[in-house]
Write a protein that holds these residues in place. Structure first.
Motif, PDB file in Angstrom:
ATOM      1  N   ASP A 201       5.771   7.722   7.738  1.00  0.00           N
ATOM      2  CA  ASP A 201       4.560   7.118   7.845  1.00  0.00           C
ATOM      3  C   ASP A 201       4.016   6.295   6.877  1.00  0.00           C
ATOM      4  OD1 ASP A 201       4.316   8.142  10.523  1.00  0.00           O
ATOM      5  OD2 ASP A 201       3.800   9.965   9.535  1.00  0.00           O
ATOM      6  N   PHE A 202       4.186   6.572   5.436  1.00  0.00           N
ATOM      7  CA  PHE A 202       3.807   5.620   4.400  1.00  0.00           C
ATOM      8  C   PHE A 202       4.394   6.392   3.326  1.00  0.00           C
ATOM      9  CE2 PHE A 202       0.328   8.695   5.715  1.00  0.00           C
ATOM     10  CZ  PHE A 202       0.349   9.470   4.304  1.00  0.00           C
ATOM     11  N   VAL A 203       4.566   5.509   2.164  1.00  0.00           N
ATOM     12  CA  VAL A 203       5.051   5.831   0.807  1.00  0.00           C
ATOM     13  C   VAL A 203       3.773   6.048  -0.089  1.00  0.00           C
ATOM     14  CG1 VAL A 203       6.312   5.047  -1.383  1.00  0.00           C
ATOM     15  CG2 VAL A 203       7.063   4.481   1.129  1.00  0.00           C
ATOM     16  N   ALA A 204       3.650   7.092  -0.726  1.00  0.00           N
ATOM     17  CA  ALA A 204       2.444   7.541  -1.482  1.00  0.00           C
ATOM     18  C   ALA A 204       3.079   7.640  -2.961  1.00  0.00           C
ATOM     19  CB  ALA A 204       1.860   8.624  -0.754  1.00  0.00           C
ATOM     20  N   ALA A 205       2.169   7.414  -3.929  1.00  0.00           N
ATOM     21  CA  ALA A 205       2.555   7.561  -5.384  1.00  0.00           C
ATOM     22  C   ALA A 205       2.415   9.061  -5.843  1.00  0.00           C
ATOM     23  CB  ALA A 205       1.871   6.696  -6.188  1.00  0.00           C
ATOM     24  N   ASP A 206       1.152   9.729  -5.120  1.00  0.00           N
ATOM     25  CA  ASP A 206       0.998  11.092  -5.595  1.00  0.00           C
ATOM     26  C   ASP A 206       0.173  11.579  -4.392  1.00  0.00           C
ATOM     27  OD1 ASP A 206      -1.615   9.979  -5.773  1.00  0.00           O
ATOM     28  OD2 ASP A 206      -1.322   9.790  -8.155  1.00  0.00           O
ATOM     29  N   LEU A 207      -0.259  12.898  -4.640  1.00  0.00           N
ATOM     30  CA  LEU A 207      -0.973  13.867  -3.581  1.00  0.00           C
ATOM     31  C   LEU A 207      -2.270  13.082  -3.269  1.00  0.00           C
ATOM     32  CD1 LEU A 207      -1.155  16.199  -1.556  1.00  0.00           C
ATOM     33  CD2 LEU A 207      -2.035  17.362  -3.712  1.00  0.00           C
ATOM     34  N   PRO A 208      -3.222  12.707  -4.266  1.00  0.00           N
ATOM     35  CA  PRO A 208      -4.399  11.820  -3.777  1.00  0.00           C
ATOM     36  C   PRO A 208      -4.001  10.674  -2.987  1.00  0.00           C
ATOM     37  CG  PRO A 208      -4.561  12.622  -6.066  1.00  0.00           C
ATOM     38  CD  PRO A 208      -2.921  12.875  -5.716  1.00  0.00           C
ATOM     39  N   ASP A 209      -2.821  10.006  -3.195  1.00  0.00           N
ATOM     40  CA  ASP A 209      -2.756   8.688  -2.720  1.00  0.00           C
ATOM     41  C   ASP A 209      -2.339   8.962  -1.137  1.00  0.00           C
ATOM     42  OD1 ASP A 209      -2.222   6.206  -2.123  1.00  0.00           O
ATOM     43  OD2 ASP A 209      -0.248   6.150  -2.636  1.00  0.00           O
ATOM     44  N   LEU A 210      -1.635  10.253  -1.316  1.00  0.00           N
ATOM     45  CA  LEU A 210      -1.202  10.606   0.296  1.00  0.00           C
ATOM     46  C   LEU A 210      -2.435  10.941   1.150  1.00  0.00           C
ATOM     47  CD1 LEU A 210       1.515  12.933   1.236  1.00  0.00           C
ATOM     48  CD2 LEU A 210      -0.750  13.740   2.276  1.00  0.00           C
ATOM     49  N   LEU A 211      -3.439  11.715   0.624  1.00  0.00           N
ATOM     50  CA  LEU A 211      -4.515  12.077   1.274  1.00  0.00           C
ATOM     51  C   LEU A 211      -5.386  10.787   1.679  1.00  0.00           C
ATOM     52  CD1 LEU A 211      -5.662  15.395  -0.707  1.00  0.00           C
ATOM     53  CD2 LEU A 211      -4.309  15.052   1.238  1.00  0.00           C
ATOM     54  N   ARG A 212      -5.501   9.855   0.703  1.00  0.00           N
ATOM     55  CA  ARG A 212      -6.332   8.830   1.059  1.00  0.00           C
ATOM     56  C   ARG A 212      -5.449   7.961   2.329  1.00  0.00           C
ATOM     57  NH1 ARG A 212      -5.473   3.502   0.155  1.00  0.00           N
ATOM     58  NH2 ARG A 212      -3.442   3.892  -1.158  1.00  0.00           N
ATOM     59  N   GLN A 213      -4.272   7.627   2.277  1.00  0.00           N
ATOM     60  CA  GLN A 213      -3.698   7.055   3.402  1.00  0.00           C
ATOM     61  C   GLN A 213      -3.779   7.702   4.752  1.00  0.00           C
ATOM     62  OE1 GLN A 213       0.056   4.821   2.338  1.00  0.00           O
ATOM     63  NE2 GLN A 213      -0.102   5.444   0.462  1.00  0.00           N
ATOM     64  N   ALA A 214      -3.707   9.231   4.736  1.00  0.00           N
ATOM     65  CA  ALA A 214      -3.621  10.017   5.626  1.00  0.00           C
ATOM     66  C   ALA A 214      -5.109  10.261   6.502  1.00  0.00           C
ATOM     67  CB  ALA A 214      -3.195  11.413   5.749  1.00  0.00           C
ATOM     68  N   ASP A 215      -6.029   9.754   5.706  1.00  0.00           N
ATOM     69  CA  ASP A 215      -7.582   9.911   6.138  1.00  0.00           C
ATOM     70  C   ASP A 215      -7.630   9.252   7.140  1.00  0.00           C
ATOM     71  OD1 ASP A 215     -10.090  11.002   5.918  1.00  0.00           O
ATOM     72  OD2 ASP A 215     -10.892   9.386   4.651  1.00  0.00           O
ATOM     73  N   GLY A 216      -8.321   9.787   8.264  1.00  0.00           N
ATOM     74  CA  GLY A 216      -8.688   9.033   9.519  1.00  0.00           C
ATOM     75  C   GLY A 216      -7.469   8.785  10.378  1.00  0.00           C
ATOM     76  N   ARG A 217      -6.439   9.130  10.134  1.00  0.00           N
ATOM     77  CA  ARG A 217      -4.989   9.105  11.070  1.00  0.00           C
ATOM     78  C   ARG A 217      -5.272  10.020  12.103  1.00  0.00           C
ATOM     79  NH1 ARG A 217      -0.606   6.152   9.062  1.00  0.00           N
ATOM     80  NH2 ARG A 217       0.580   7.375  10.591  1.00  0.00           N
ATOM     81  N   SER A 218      -4.927   9.906  13.319  1.00  0.00           N
ATOM     82  CA  SER A 218      -4.794  10.881  14.422  1.00  0.00           C
ATOM     83  C   SER A 218      -3.373  11.424  14.508  1.00  0.00           C
ATOM     84  CB  SER A 218      -5.228  10.132  15.757  1.00  0.00           C
ATOM     85  OG  SER A 218      -6.399   9.703  15.742  1.00  0.00           O
ATOM     86  N   VAL A 219      -3.234  12.913  14.992  1.00  0.00           N
ATOM     87  CA  VAL A 219      -2.079  13.157  14.907  1.00  0.00           C
ATOM     88  C   VAL A 219      -2.032  14.227  16.153  1.00  0.00           C
ATOM     89  CG1 VAL A 219      -1.581  13.399  12.280  1.00  0.00           C
ATOM     90  CG2 VAL A 219      -2.655  15.345  13.493  1.00  0.00           C
TER      91      VAL A 219
END
Length: 448
Positions: A201-219
Protein backbone atom coordinates in the motif's frame (compact mmCIF):
# COMPACT_ATOMS: atom_id res chain seq x y z
CA UNK A 1 -21.11 20.23 46.42
CA UNK A 2 -17.55 20.40 45.08
CA UNK A 3 -17.11 16.68 45.68
CA UNK A 4 -20.27 15.95 43.70
CA UNK A 5 -19.07 18.04 40.75
CA UNK A 6 -15.65 16.29 40.74
CA UNK A 7 -17.32 12.89 40.87
CA UNK A 8 -19.60 13.76 37.92
CA UNK A 9 -16.62 15.01 35.90
CA UNK A 10 -14.73 11.76 36.59
CA UNK A 11 -17.69 9.73 35.36
CA UNK A 12 -17.81 11.76 32.13
CA UNK A 13 -14.10 11.21 31.53
CA UNK A 14 -14.21 7.43 32.10
CA UNK A 15 -15.49 6.51 28.61
CA UNK A 16 -12.81 8.69 27.02
CA UNK A 17 -10.09 6.92 29.02
CA UNK A 18 -11.56 3.48 28.35
CA UNK A 19 -11.71 4.00 24.58
CA UNK A 20 -8.50 5.97 24.07
CA UNK A 21 -7.00 5.17 20.66
CA UNK A 22 -4.17 2.65 20.91
CA UNK A 23 -1.76 1.17 18.38
CA UNK A 24 -0.22 -2.16 19.43
CA UNK A 25 3.21 -2.99 18.01
CA UNK A 26 4.73 -6.49 17.80
CA UNK A 27 7.93 -7.60 16.08
CA UNK A 28 9.21 -10.80 14.47
CA UNK A 29 12.89 -10.94 13.52
CA UNK A 30 13.78 -14.41 12.28
CA UNK A 31 12.15 -17.54 10.92
CA UNK A 32 8.40 -18.02 11.22
CA UNK A 33 8.06 -20.81 13.77
CA UNK A 34 5.49 -22.07 16.31
CA UNK A 35 7.09 -19.70 18.84
CA UNK A 36 6.70 -16.61 16.65
CA UNK A 37 3.15 -17.68 15.74
CA UNK A 38 2.23 -18.04 19.43
CA UNK A 39 3.72 -14.60 20.16
CA UNK A 40 1.86 -12.93 17.29
CA UNK A 41 -1.49 -14.52 18.19
CA UNK A 42 -1.06 -13.41 21.81
CA UNK A 43 -0.33 -9.87 20.64
CA UNK A 44 -3.42 -10.04 18.42
CA UNK A 45 -5.53 -11.18 21.37
CA UNK A 46 -4.20 -8.40 23.61
CA UNK A 47 -4.92 -5.85 20.87
CA UNK A 48 -8.48 -7.17 20.68
CA UNK A 49 -8.96 -6.93 24.45
CA UNK A 50 -7.55 -3.38 24.46
CA UNK A 51 -9.84 -2.46 21.54
CA UNK A 52 -6.78 -1.21 19.70
CA UNK A 53 -7.18 0.85 16.55
CA UNK A 54 -4.41 -1.06 14.78
CA UNK A 55 -1.85 -3.83 15.31
CA UNK A 56 1.47 -3.17 13.57
CA UNK A 57 3.68 -6.22 12.93
CA UNK A 58 7.30 -5.30 12.30
CA UNK A 59 8.59 -8.11 10.11
CA UNK A 60 12.05 -9.27 9.07
CA UNK A 61 12.04 -12.94 8.09
CA UNK A 62 13.65 -15.34 5.60
CA UNK A 63 10.53 -17.54 5.74
CA UNK A 64 9.62 -20.46 7.93
CA UNK A 65 7.14 -23.23 8.59
CA UNK A 66 3.96 -23.37 6.52
CA UNK A 67 1.80 -24.51 9.45
CA UNK A 68 2.93 -21.59 11.65
CA UNK A 69 2.41 -19.11 8.81
CA UNK A 70 -1.11 -20.34 8.07
CA UNK A 71 -2.03 -20.14 11.75
CA UNK A 72 -0.95 -16.49 11.80
CA UNK A 73 -2.86 -15.72 8.59
CA UNK A 74 -6.02 -17.31 9.98
CA UNK A 75 -5.68 -15.06 13.01
CA UNK A 76 -5.29 -11.98 10.76
CA UNK A 77 -8.32 -12.84 8.60
CA UNK A 78 -10.56 -13.40 11.62
CA UNK A 79 -9.26 -10.43 13.63
CA UNK A 80 -11.62 -7.59 14.57
CA UNK A 81 -8.49 -5.41 14.87
CA UNK A 82 -6.85 -4.30 11.60
CA UNK A 83 -3.31 -5.60 11.08
CA UNK A 84 -0.56 -3.68 9.31
CA UNK A 85 2.54 -5.67 8.39
CA UNK A 86 5.56 -3.39 8.14
CA UNK A 87 8.77 -4.81 6.63
CA UNK A 88 11.41 -2.88 8.52
CA UNK A 89 14.02 -1.62 9.23
CA UNK A 90 15.94 -0.89 6.04
CA UNK A 91 17.71 -4.05 4.92
CA UNK A 92 14.95 -6.31 6.22
CA UNK A 93 13.02 -8.77 4.05
CA UNK A 94 9.71 -10.58 3.92
CA UNK A 95 10.75 -13.64 1.96
CA UNK A 96 8.78 -16.84 1.48
CA UNK A 97 6.29 -17.06 4.38
CA UNK A 98 6.75 -13.34 5.02
CA UNK A 99 5.25 -12.56 1.59
CA UNK A 100 2.08 -14.46 2.48
CA UNK A 101 1.77 -12.53 5.77
CA UNK A 102 2.23 -9.25 3.93
CA UNK A 103 -0.49 -10.11 1.41
CA UNK A 104 -2.89 -11.27 4.15
CA UNK A 105 -2.61 -8.07 6.19
CA UNK A 106 -5.13 -5.26 5.99
CA UNK A 107 -2.27 -2.83 5.35
CA UNK A 108 1.01 -3.80 3.72
CA UNK A 109 3.95 -1.42 4.08
CA UNK A 110 7.68 -1.58 3.54
CA UNK A 111 10.62 0.55 4.60
CA UNK A 112 13.04 1.80 1.93
CA UNK A 113 15.76 -0.73 1.15
CA UNK A 114 13.66 -3.79 1.96
CA UNK A 115 12.42 -6.61 -0.28
CA UNK A 116 9.81 -9.35 -0.48
CA UNK A 117 9.08 -12.43 -2.62
CA UNK A 118 10.68 -15.83 -3.30
CA UNK A 119 7.48 -17.53 -2.10
CA UNK A 120 8.05 -20.87 -3.85
CA UNK A 121 7.23 -23.81 -1.53
CA UNK A 122 10.36 -25.80 -0.74
CA UNK A 123 10.58 -29.53 -1.46
CA UNK A 124 10.23 -31.80 1.55
CA UNK A 125 12.15 -35.00 2.06
CA UNK A 126 15.08 -36.51 0.20
CA UNK A 127 15.44 -35.50 -3.40
CA UNK A 128 15.76 -32.37 -5.42
CA UNK A 129 13.66 -29.31 -5.46
CA UNK A 130 10.73 -28.61 -7.66
CA UNK A 131 11.79 -29.08 -11.22
CA UNK A 132 11.46 -26.15 -13.59
CA UNK A 133 9.79 -26.86 -16.92
CA UNK A 134 11.36 -25.52 -20.14
CA UNK A 135 10.43 -22.00 -21.18
CA UNK A 136 7.69 -21.47 -23.71
CA UNK A 137 8.85 -22.52 -27.16
CA UNK A 138 12.00 -24.15 -25.85
CA UNK A 139 12.62 -27.67 -27.11
CA UNK A 140 14.91 -30.05 -25.31
CA UNK A 141 17.91 -30.93 -27.42
CA UNK A 142 20.32 -33.78 -27.20
CA UNK A 143 23.27 -33.15 -24.94
CA UNK A 144 21.52 -30.23 -23.25
CA UNK A 145 20.82 -30.56 -19.56
CA UNK A 146 17.23 -30.16 -18.52
CA UNK A 147 15.80 -29.98 -15.02
CA UNK A 148 13.59 -32.94 -14.20
CA UNK A 149 9.84 -32.41 -14.26
CA UNK A 150 8.20 -31.83 -10.92
CA UNK A 151 6.59 -34.80 -9.29
CA UNK A 152 2.86 -34.94 -8.71
CA UNK A 153 3.21 -34.01 -5.04
CA UNK A 154 5.48 -31.08 -5.88
CA UNK A 155 3.02 -29.83 -8.49
CA UNK A 156 0.22 -30.06 -5.95
CA UNK A 157 2.25 -28.05 -3.43
CA UNK A 158 3.07 -25.43 -6.10
CA UNK A 159 -0.54 -25.06 -7.25
CA UNK A 160 -1.83 -24.94 -3.68
CA UNK A 161 0.63 -22.20 -2.68
CA UNK A 162 -0.07 -20.17 -5.83
CA UNK A 163 -3.83 -20.39 -5.32
CA UNK A 164 -3.48 -19.47 -1.65
CA UNK A 165 -1.41 -16.33 -2.32
CA UNK A 166 -3.66 -15.35 -5.24
CA UNK A 167 -6.74 -15.63 -3.02
CA UNK A 168 -5.11 -13.37 -0.42
CA UNK A 169 -4.22 -10.86 -3.14
CA UNK A 170 -7.80 -10.83 -4.41
CA UNK A 171 -9.14 -10.43 -0.88
CA UNK A 172 -6.98 -7.35 -0.23
CA UNK A 173 -7.13 -5.92 -3.76
CA UNK A 174 -3.42 -6.37 -4.43
CA UNK A 175 -1.47 -7.55 -7.49
CA UNK A 176 -2.55 -11.17 -7.99
CA UNK A 177 -0.46 -11.73 -11.14
CA UNK A 178 2.80 -10.91 -9.42
CA UNK A 179 1.73 -13.00 -6.41
CA UNK A 180 1.57 -16.05 -8.66
CA UNK A 181 4.99 -15.21 -10.13
CA UNK A 182 6.43 -15.01 -6.62
CA UNK A 183 5.29 -18.60 -6.08
CA UNK A 184 5.90 -20.20 -9.47
CA UNK A 185 9.07 -18.31 -10.48
CA UNK A 186 10.39 -17.27 -7.05
CA UNK A 187 10.43 -13.60 -8.06
CA UNK A 188 11.35 -10.86 -5.59
CA UNK A 189 10.73 -7.10 -5.49
CA UNK A 190 12.26 -4.09 -3.80
CA UNK A 191 10.05 -1.77 -1.76
CA UNK A 192 9.79 0.84 -4.54
CA UNK A 193 8.96 -1.76 -7.21
CA UNK A 194 6.41 -3.38 -4.90
CA UNK A 195 4.68 0.00 -4.51
CA UNK A 196 4.62 0.59 -8.29
CA UNK A 197 3.11 -2.87 -8.93
CA UNK A 198 0.52 -2.36 -6.15
CA UNK A 199 1.86 -5.25 -4.12
CA UNK A 200 2.04 -3.02 -1.02
CA UNK A 201 0.00 0.00 0.00
CA UNK A 202 2.83 2.41 0.71
CA UNK A 203 6.51 2.83 1.60
CA UNK A 204 7.11 4.31 5.05
CA UNK A 205 10.37 5.52 6.54
CA UNK A 206 9.44 4.57 10.10
CA UNK A 207 6.49 3.78 12.37
CA UNK A 208 5.24 7.39 12.74
CA UNK A 209 5.33 7.73 8.95
CA UNK A 210 3.35 4.49 8.59
CA UNK A 211 0.69 5.72 11.05
CA UNK A 212 0.48 9.08 9.27
CA UNK A 213 -0.09 7.44 5.87
CA UNK A 214 -2.53 4.85 7.27
CA UNK A 215 -4.62 7.46 9.11
CA UNK A 216 -8.06 7.79 7.54
CA UNK A 217 -7.74 4.71 5.32
CA UNK A 218 -10.65 2.26 5.16
CA UNK A 219 -9.90 -1.43 5.56
CA UNK A 220 -12.12 -4.48 5.18
CA UNK A 221 -12.77 -6.49 8.32
CA UNK A 222 -14.98 -9.51 8.84
CA UNK A 223 -17.57 -7.13 10.34
CA UNK A 224 -17.40 -4.71 7.38
CA UNK A 225 -15.51 -1.58 6.36
CA UNK A 226 -13.57 0.22 9.09
CA UNK A 227 -11.94 3.65 8.93
CA UNK A 228 -8.66 4.02 10.80
CA UNK A 229 -8.35 6.99 13.15
CA UNK A 230 -4.72 7.05 14.19
CA UNK A 231 -4.10 10.71 15.03
CA UNK A 232 -2.54 11.04 18.51
CA UNK A 233 -2.88 7.28 19.10
CA UNK A 234 -0.86 5.84 21.98
CA UNK A 235 1.72 3.25 20.95
CA UNK A 236 2.00 0.09 23.08
CA UNK A 237 4.77 -2.41 22.33
CA UNK A 238 4.27 -6.07 23.24
CA UNK A 239 7.42 -8.12 23.82
CA UNK A 240 7.69 -11.94 23.82
CA UNK A 241 7.23 -13.44 27.28
CA UNK A 242 9.63 -15.96 28.86
CA UNK A 243 7.67 -18.94 27.54
CA UNK A 244 7.77 -17.66 23.96
CA UNK A 245 11.47 -16.83 24.24
CA UNK A 246 12.22 -20.32 25.55
CA UNK A 247 10.09 -21.89 22.81
CA UNK A 248 11.88 -19.82 20.17
CA UNK A 249 15.27 -20.88 21.52
CA UNK A 250 14.59 -24.62 21.66
CA UNK A 251 12.75 -24.57 18.30
CA UNK A 252 16.04 -23.65 16.60
CA UNK A 253 17.22 -26.95 15.02
CA UNK A 254 20.81 -26.30 16.11
CA UNK A 255 19.75 -25.75 19.75
CA UNK A 256 17.46 -28.80 19.58
CA UNK A 257 20.42 -30.88 18.38
CA UNK A 258 22.57 -29.66 21.29
CA UNK A 259 19.82 -30.54 23.78
CA UNK A 260 19.48 -33.99 22.20
CA UNK A 261 23.20 -34.61 22.59
CA UNK A 262 23.23 -33.38 26.19
CA UNK A 263 20.29 -35.64 26.99
CA UNK A 264 21.94 -38.72 25.52
CA UNK A 265 25.33 -37.98 27.11
CA UNK A 266 23.77 -37.36 30.50
CA UNK A 267 21.79 -40.60 30.47
CA UNK A 268 24.79 -42.60 29.22
CA UNK A 269 26.96 -41.17 31.98
CA UNK A 270 24.26 -41.95 34.56
CA UNK A 271 23.76 -45.54 33.35
CA UNK A 272 27.47 -46.38 33.40
CA UNK A 273 28.29 -44.58 36.65
CA UNK A 274 25.15 -44.86 38.79
CA UNK A 275 24.85 -43.00 42.04
CA UNK A 276 25.60 -39.42 41.01
CA UNK A 277 22.08 -38.38 39.94
CA UNK A 278 23.03 -34.93 38.56
CA UNK A 279 23.95 -36.19 35.08
CA UNK A 280 20.76 -38.23 34.89
CA UNK A 281 18.54 -35.29 35.86
CA UNK A 282 20.24 -32.92 33.39
CA UNK A 283 20.13 -35.59 30.69
CA UNK A 284 16.43 -36.34 31.20
CA UNK A 285 15.43 -32.66 31.16
CA UNK A 286 17.56 -31.94 28.07
CA UNK A 287 16.21 -34.97 26.24
CA UNK A 288 12.57 -34.05 26.97
CA UNK A 289 13.15 -30.47 25.79
CA UNK A 290 14.84 -31.76 22.62
CA UNK A 291 11.95 -34.10 21.87
CA UNK A 292 9.50 -31.23 22.44
CA UNK A 293 11.46 -29.03 20.02
CA UNK A 294 11.81 -31.75 17.39
CA UNK A 295 8.07 -32.46 17.60
CA UNK A 296 7.47 -28.92 16.28
CA UNK A 297 9.86 -29.33 13.36
CA UNK A 298 9.50 -31.36 10.14
CA UNK A 299 11.82 -34.28 10.89
CA UNK A 300 13.29 -36.58 8.25
CA UNK A 301 13.02 -40.18 9.52
CA UNK A 302 16.17 -41.31 7.68
CA UNK A 303 18.14 -38.40 9.14
CA UNK A 304 16.93 -39.21 12.66
CA UNK A 305 17.89 -42.89 12.26
CA UNK A 306 21.35 -41.99 10.92
CA UNK A 307 21.82 -39.66 13.88
CA UNK A 308 20.94 -42.40 16.38
CA UNK A 309 23.11 -44.95 14.55
CA UNK A 310 26.03 -42.50 14.66
CA UNK A 311 25.65 -42.01 18.42
CA UNK A 312 25.37 -45.76 18.95
CA UNK A 313 28.55 -46.44 16.92
CA UNK A 314 30.51 -43.79 18.80
CA UNK A 315 29.32 -45.24 22.10
CA UNK A 316 30.32 -48.72 20.94
CA UNK A 317 33.79 -47.44 20.06
CA UNK A 318 34.12 -45.99 23.57
CA UNK A 319 33.17 -49.23 25.35
CA UNK A 320 34.38 -51.81 22.82
CA UNK A 321 37.41 -50.36 20.98
CA UNK A 322 37.64 -51.44 17.32
CA UNK A 323 40.79 -49.52 16.28
CA UNK A 324 38.68 -46.55 15.14
CA UNK A 325 36.36 -48.34 12.69
CA UNK A 326 33.20 -47.86 14.74
CA UNK A 327 34.22 -44.37 15.80
CA UNK A 328 34.84 -43.09 12.25
CA UNK A 329 31.63 -44.69 11.03
CA UNK A 330 29.76 -43.11 13.93
CA UNK A 331 31.11 -39.62 13.18
CA UNK A 332 30.19 -39.93 9.47
CA UNK A 333 26.69 -41.21 10.29
CA UNK A 334 26.25 -38.46 12.89
CA UNK A 335 27.19 -35.69 10.44
CA UNK A 336 25.00 -37.10 7.65
CA UNK A 337 22.04 -37.59 9.99
CA UNK A 338 22.36 -34.08 11.43
CA UNK A 339 22.38 -32.47 8.00
CA UNK A 340 19.37 -34.55 6.89
CA UNK A 341 17.47 -34.16 10.18
CA UNK A 342 15.23 -31.28 9.05
CA UNK A 343 12.87 -32.47 6.32
CA UNK A 344 13.22 -29.85 3.60
CA UNK A 345 15.28 -26.72 2.91
CA UNK A 346 13.12 -24.40 5.01
CA UNK A 347 14.50 -20.84 5.28
CA UNK A 348 15.72 -20.12 8.80
CA UNK A 349 15.45 -23.78 9.81
CA UNK A 350 18.76 -25.11 8.47
CA UNK A 351 21.38 -26.99 10.48
CA UNK A 352 24.78 -25.48 9.80
CA UNK A 353 27.61 -27.74 8.58
CA UNK A 354 30.08 -25.49 10.43
CA UNK A 355 28.14 -26.32 13.59
CA UNK A 356 27.65 -30.05 12.98
CA UNK A 357 31.28 -31.04 12.32
CA UNK A 358 32.70 -29.63 15.59
CA UNK A 359 29.70 -31.08 17.44
CA UNK A 360 30.39 -34.52 15.94
CA UNK A 361 34.07 -34.37 16.94
CA UNK A 362 33.15 -33.15 20.44
CA UNK A 363 30.56 -35.94 20.67
CA UNK A 364 33.13 -38.59 19.80
CA UNK A 365 35.63 -37.21 22.33
CA UNK A 366 32.97 -36.93 25.02
CA UNK A 367 31.75 -40.48 24.50
CA UNK A 368 35.32 -41.77 24.62
CA UNK A 369 35.81 -39.82 27.86
CA UNK A 370 32.59 -41.21 29.35
CA UNK A 371 33.62 -44.75 28.36
CA UNK A 372 37.08 -44.37 29.85
CA UNK A 373 35.64 -42.96 33.07
CA UNK A 374 33.12 -45.79 33.30
CA UNK A 375 35.75 -48.49 32.69
CA UNK A 376 38.06 -46.91 35.28
CA UNK A 377 35.22 -46.81 37.78
CA UNK A 378 34.41 -50.47 37.19
CA UNK A 379 38.02 -51.55 37.69
CA UNK A 380 38.41 -49.50 40.87
CA UNK A 381 38.27 -51.60 44.05
CA UNK A 382 35.06 -51.46 46.03
CA UNK A 383 35.00 -48.91 48.85
CA UNK A 384 31.70 -49.89 50.50
CA UNK A 385 29.57 -52.95 51.16
CA UNK A 386 30.57 -56.57 51.67
CA UNK A 387 33.03 -56.51 48.75
CA UNK A 388 35.05 -53.77 50.45
CA UNK A 389 35.46 -55.94 53.57
CA UNK A 390 37.11 -58.86 51.80
CA UNK A 391 40.79 -59.13 52.57
CA UNK A 392 40.58 -56.78 55.57
CA UNK A 393 41.78 -57.67 59.07
CA UNK A 394 39.60 -58.53 62.10
CA UNK A 395 40.75 -58.97 65.74
CA UNK A 396 39.36 -61.70 68.04
CA UNK A 397 37.63 -60.29 71.12
CA UNK A 398 37.62 -63.68 72.92
CA UNK A 399 38.97 -67.20 72.70
CA UNK A 400 36.82 -69.46 70.47
CA UNK A 401 37.21 -72.61 68.42
CA UNK A 402 34.66 -72.22 65.61
CA UNK A 403 32.43 -69.21 66.29
CA UNK A 404 32.91 -66.09 68.37
CA UNK A 405 33.10 -62.31 68.36
CA UNK A 406 35.63 -60.18 66.51
CA UNK A 407 36.19 -56.49 65.90
CA UNK A 408 36.35 -55.16 62.32
CA UNK A 409 35.97 -51.59 61.01
CA UNK A 410 35.38 -50.39 64.59
CA UNK A 411 32.38 -52.68 65.08
CA UNK A 412 31.63 -56.02 66.80
CA UNK A 413 30.97 -58.81 64.32
CA UNK A 414 29.97 -62.42 64.76
CA UNK A 415 32.69 -64.51 63.12
CA UNK A 416 33.26 -68.09 62.00
CA UNK A 417 36.63 -69.79 61.60
CA UNK A 418 37.78 -73.34 60.87
CA UNK A 419 40.80 -72.74 63.11
CA UNK A 420 40.66 -71.86 66.79
CA UNK A 421 41.55 -68.23 67.61
CA UNK A 422 42.74 -66.69 70.87
CA UNK A 423 41.87 -63.29 72.22
CA UNK A 424 43.76 -60.57 70.33
CA UNK A 425 44.58 -62.87 67.41
CA UNK A 426 44.33 -61.27 63.95
CA UNK A 427 42.52 -62.93 61.05
CA UNK A 428 41.81 -62.14 57.41
CA UNK A 429 38.17 -61.78 56.23
CA UNK A 430 37.60 -64.14 53.30
CA UNK A 431 33.80 -63.98 53.01
CA UNK A 432 30.71 -62.30 54.47
CA UNK A 433 27.76 -64.61 55.17
CA UNK A 434 24.90 -62.30 56.06
CA UNK A 435 25.94 -60.76 59.38
CA UNK A 436 28.69 -63.31 59.98
CA UNK A 437 32.32 -62.89 58.96
CA UNK A 438 34.18 -65.92 57.60
CA UNK A 439 37.82 -65.52 58.61
CA UNK A 440 41.17 -67.30 58.37
CA UNK A 441 44.08 -66.74 60.76
CA UNK A 442 46.85 -64.55 59.40
CA UNK A 443 50.00 -66.44 58.56
CA UNK A 444 53.23 -65.45 60.24
CA UNK A 445 54.93 -62.64 58.33
CA UNK A 446 51.73 -61.75 56.48
CA UNK A 447 51.18 -57.98 56.28
CA UNK A 448 47.78 -56.72 57.34
Amino acid sequence: MKRLICFAAALLLLPLAAFAKTVVVAGIDGAISPASAAYFLRALDEAKQARAELLVLRLNTPGGLDSAMRGMIQGILASPVPVATFVSPSGARAASAGTYLLYASHIAAMAPGTNLGAATPVAMGIGGGIGKPPAAGEKPTEGKERAPDASTMEKKAMHDAAAYLRSLAQLRGRNAEWAEKAVREAESLSAEDALKLKVVDFVAADLPDLLRQADGRSVGLAQGEYKLMLTDAAIVTIEPNWKERLLAAVADPNIALILLMLGIYGLLFEFYTPGFGVAGVIGAISLLMALYALAMLPINAVGALLLLVGIALMAAEAFAPSFGVLGVGGVVAFIAGSLMLIDGDIPGMEISLAFVVPLAVASALMLVGIGAFALRARRRPAVAGAEAMLGSTAVALEDFEHEGWMQAFGERWHARSETALTRGARARIVAVDGLTLVVQPEQKGEKS
